[in-house]
Design a protein around this motif. Structure first.
Motif, PDB file in Angstrom:
ATOM      1  N   GLY A   1     -43.180 -12.932 -29.573  1.00  0.00           N
ATOM      2  CA  GLY A   1     -41.737 -11.862 -30.054  1.00  0.00           C
ATOM      3  C   GLY A   1     -41.528 -11.715 -30.729  1.00  0.00           C
ATOM      4  O   GLY A   1     -39.893 -10.767 -31.239  1.00  0.00           O
TER       5      GLY A   1
ATOM      6  N   HIS B   1     -44.315  -7.276 -22.860  1.00  0.00           N
ATOM      7  CA  HIS B   1     -44.918  -8.158 -21.832  1.00  0.00           C
ATOM      8  C   HIS B   1     -44.952  -9.529 -21.327  1.00  0.00           C
ATOM      9  O   HIS B   1     -44.635  -9.696 -21.298  1.00  0.00           O
TER      10      HIS B   1
ATOM     11  N   ALA C   1     -42.458 -11.731 -23.087  1.00  0.00           N
ATOM     12  CA  ALA C   1     -40.532 -11.791 -22.262  1.00  0.00           C
ATOM     13  C   ALA C   1     -41.295 -12.887 -21.012  1.00  0.00           C
ATOM     14  O   ALA C   1     -40.566 -13.902 -20.940  1.00  0.00           O
TER      15      ALA C   1
ATOM     16  N   HIS D   1     -43.224 -14.798 -21.516  1.00  0.00           N
ATOM     17  CA  HIS D   1     -43.693 -16.896 -22.536  1.00  0.00           C
ATOM     18  C   HIS D   1     -41.990 -17.497 -22.145  1.00  0.00           C
ATOM     19  O   HIS D   1     -42.033 -18.042 -22.029  1.00  0.00           O
ATOM     20  N   ALA D   2     -40.934 -16.015 -22.165  1.00  0.00           N
ATOM     21  CA  ALA D   2     -39.903 -16.414 -22.102  1.00  0.00           C
ATOM     22  C   ALA D   2     -38.847 -16.652 -20.532  1.00  0.00           C
ATOM     23  O   ALA D   2     -37.997 -16.507 -20.493  1.00  0.00           O
ATOM     24  N   ARG D   3     -39.849 -16.554 -19.711  1.00  0.00           N
ATOM     25  CA  ARG D   3     -39.484 -16.473 -18.285  1.00  0.00           C
ATOM     26  C   ARG D   3     -38.754 -16.112 -18.407  1.00  0.00           C
ATOM     27  O   ARG D   3     -37.728 -15.973 -17.541  1.00  0.00           O
ATOM     28  N   GLU D   4     -38.363 -14.655 -17.950  1.00  0.00           N
ATOM     29  CA  GLU D   4     -37.536 -13.850 -18.135  1.00  0.00           C
ATOM     30  C   GLU D   4     -38.400 -12.453 -17.402  1.00  0.00           C
ATOM     31  O   GLU D   4     -39.412 -11.843 -18.207  1.00  0.00           O
TER      32      GLU D   4
ATOM     33  N   LEU E   1     -38.801  -8.365 -17.914  1.00  0.00           N
ATOM     34  CA  LEU E   1     -38.950  -7.941 -18.995  1.00  0.00           C
ATOM     35  C   LEU E   1     -37.470  -6.679 -19.490  1.00  0.00           C
ATOM     36  O   LEU E   1     -36.433  -6.958 -20.546  1.00  0.00           O
TER      37      LEU E   1
ATOM     38  N   ARG F   1     -34.039  -7.911 -18.685  1.00  0.00           N
ATOM     39  CA  ARG F   1     -33.211  -8.881 -19.185  1.00  0.00           C
ATOM     40  C   ARG F   1     -34.014  -9.317 -20.666  1.00  0.00           C
ATOM     41  O   ARG F   1     -32.424  -9.806 -21.079  1.00  0.00           O
ATOM     42  N   TYR F   2     -35.161  -9.775 -20.890  1.00  0.00           N
ATOM     43  CA  TYR F   2     -35.876 -10.461 -22.379  1.00  0.00           C
ATOM     44  C   TYR F   2     -35.297  -9.216 -23.245  1.00  0.00           C
ATOM     45  O   TYR F   2     -34.115  -9.523 -24.543  1.00  0.00           O
TER      46      TYR F   2
ATOM     47  N   LYS G   1     -30.906  -9.162 -24.053  1.00  0.00           N
ATOM     48  CA  LYS G   1     -30.804 -10.453 -23.921  1.00  0.00           C
ATOM     49  C   LYS G   1     -29.892 -10.872 -23.396  1.00  0.00           C
ATOM     50  O   LYS G   1     -29.514 -10.340 -22.263  1.00  0.00           O
TER      51      LYS G   1
ATOM     52  N   HIS H   1     -38.359  -1.345 -16.601  1.00  0.00           N
ATOM     53  CA  HIS H   1     -37.195  -2.497 -17.141  1.00  0.00           C
ATOM     54  C   HIS H   1     -37.077  -2.103 -19.093  1.00  0.00           C
ATOM     55  O   HIS H   1     -35.580  -1.739 -19.394  1.00  0.00           O
TER      56      HIS H   1
END
Ligand code: PGA
Ligand code: ZN
Length: 425
Positions: free
Chosen positions: A82, A117, A120, A122-125, A127, A129-130, A133, A374
């Motif tokens: 991250g 990638h 993103a 890992h954040a379940r978003e 790319l 949107r990650y 924010k 993205h």
């Protein structure tokens, strides 16, 4: 945290070897990315590591792949995916050259984007949107090639890209529909001129023109024939890629009357901008001929976007210097020109801070990798340049943008004229 980093050799859209990186996190999240490759490259770009020799025409990437699996994997193991800035700083420190020549920009860019990638995932978003924010994003204005030329088509035209832009389309989906109409109309006109001879490196019609003006006339006619009004609904965008034609010492236009001084080159570009519905011009001069580039910008930069590509090479320090010298009013952003996501973002931020437009761009050698769609959305770049309206390495990016536009939802704002950041009226 990063569990493992691996590399592999894949093939790009020109049938040349390229690098894919795969990053696995301890959480099980995975990220993958494929390095693109340019043909009309600036001298100040980061350098890809190629094996040389006779295999694969010297384009092999065994050494680049080996570096990912050994040194790079070792350096990144256990790091927080991250923290992209720390990852990219570690990659730069490990390479320890000014131009990524030791480990290779192809290895480094693939790893840098693969980590992004994975983070993103890992954040379940998605790319985009990650990256954004919670910020509101605009859907970028596409710049789409109709004829390919220059270094991408055996130099059949001097100008490299003849493209269209539809800032009034209202949506990405509509911009593609209009462009499809223009592309088909252009194909019919080319067929009428003589046998169609296929497409160039980025999928634009293979050029069969007596002069650069012939190509501009044909594109204008194609827009008319498509039923969309040139200069109102559809505008022309050119990448001169003048670095391939010369420098401050003069420019060689093979199709036209030959050698032009910098001043004559600037005058020629300005004349085209007056005669044709041109909204954007990239690299009207060589990478170090800032005098000619600044002359074009001073003359027409209030109504035409002047993009720096080879002149800026996605380098924040060069963007700053070019802004001081008023060389252009927009920056092309290619992650592999500088080598890492963080450095590319810094170049984009430097350009945006100067009130410039920003265009996230593909390379002439591409793959199914859609990261740039993205980045263009998540970074709110305003514009996206991918190549033509054929060939799946190009269509993959346009199609991904349609998915993103749908995901952003009914009030997705299409960048349109706001993409020029007020740099042009
Ligand atoms: P390249 O061309 O990827 O071959 O450098 C693209 C461009 O000049 O914009
Ligand atoms: Zn270019």
């Amino acid at each position: 945290r990063i569990a493992s980093v691996t590399g592999r050799q894949l093939w790009d859209s020109r049938g040349r070897p390229t690098v894919e990186a795969e990053v696995l996190l301890q959480s099980g999240a995975v990220g993958r990315a494929i390095a693109p490759a340019g043909a009309s490259r600036g001298a100040h770009e980061a350098i890809d590591l190629r094996d040389g020799g006779t295999a694969f025409g010297g384009f092999g990437v065994n050494r680049a792949v080996a570096g990912i699996g050994s040194e790079i994997a070792h350096a990144l193991a256990g790091m927080d995916a991250g923290d992209q800035a720390a990852i990219d700083a570690a990659l730069c420190a490990l390479d320890n050259t000014t131009n990524k020549a030791r480990l290779g920009a192809n290895a480094i860019v693939a790893v840098s984007m693969a980590v992004l990638h994975a983070a993103a995932a890992h954040a379940r978003e998605p790319l985009w949107r990650y990256l954004a924010k919670s910020a509101k994003v605009r859907i970028p204005l596409p710049e789409i090639q109709i004829f390919g030329g220059g270094a991408h088509a055996g130099r059949r035209t001097d100008v490299q890209d003849f493209m269209v832009m539809c800032p009034k389309a209202g949506s990405f989906r509509r911009a593609l529909e209009i462009t499809g109409d223009v592309y088909r109309a252009a194909g019919r006109l080319m067929e009428a001129k003589g046998p169609l001879s296929g497409v160039a490196d980025e999928g634009g019609w293979w050029p069969n023109f007596a002069s650069n003006e012939d190509a501009l006339d044909t594109l204008t006619k194609a827009i008319e024939a498509s039923g969309h009004r040139p200069g109102e609904e559809v505008f022309i965008s050119l990448d001169i890629a003048a670095n391939e034609l010369g420098d401050a010492g003069g420019y060689e236009l093979a199709l036209d009357e030959g050698r032009l001084s910098g001043e004559a080159m600037a005058a020629r570009i300005v004349e085209w901008a007056q005669r044709y519905p041109i909204l954007s011009i990239e690299d009207p001069a060589g990478q170090d001929d800032w005098t000619t580039m600044a002359a074009v910008t001073a003359e027409i930069g209030d109504r035409v976007q002047i993009i720096g590509d080879d002149v800026l090479v996605t380098n924040a320090a060069r963007v700053e210097r070019a802004a001081e010298a008023e060389v252009c009013n927009a920056a092309l952003i290619k992650v592999n020109q500088v080598g890492t996501v963080t450095e590319a973002r810094a170049a984009l931020d430097a350009a945006a801070a100067r009130g410039w437009g920003t265009i996230v761009s593909a390379r002439s050698g591409e793959s199914e990798d859609v990261t740039i769609a993205h980045l263009a959305t998540g970074w709110d770049a305003g514009q996206l340049k991918v190549g033509s309206f054929t060939r799946s390495e190009r269509m993959a990016k346009w199609n991904e943008m349609l998915r993103i536009e749908e995901a952003v939802g009914p009030d997705a704002e299409f960048a349109g004229f706001s993409a020029f950041a007020g740099a042009i009226g």
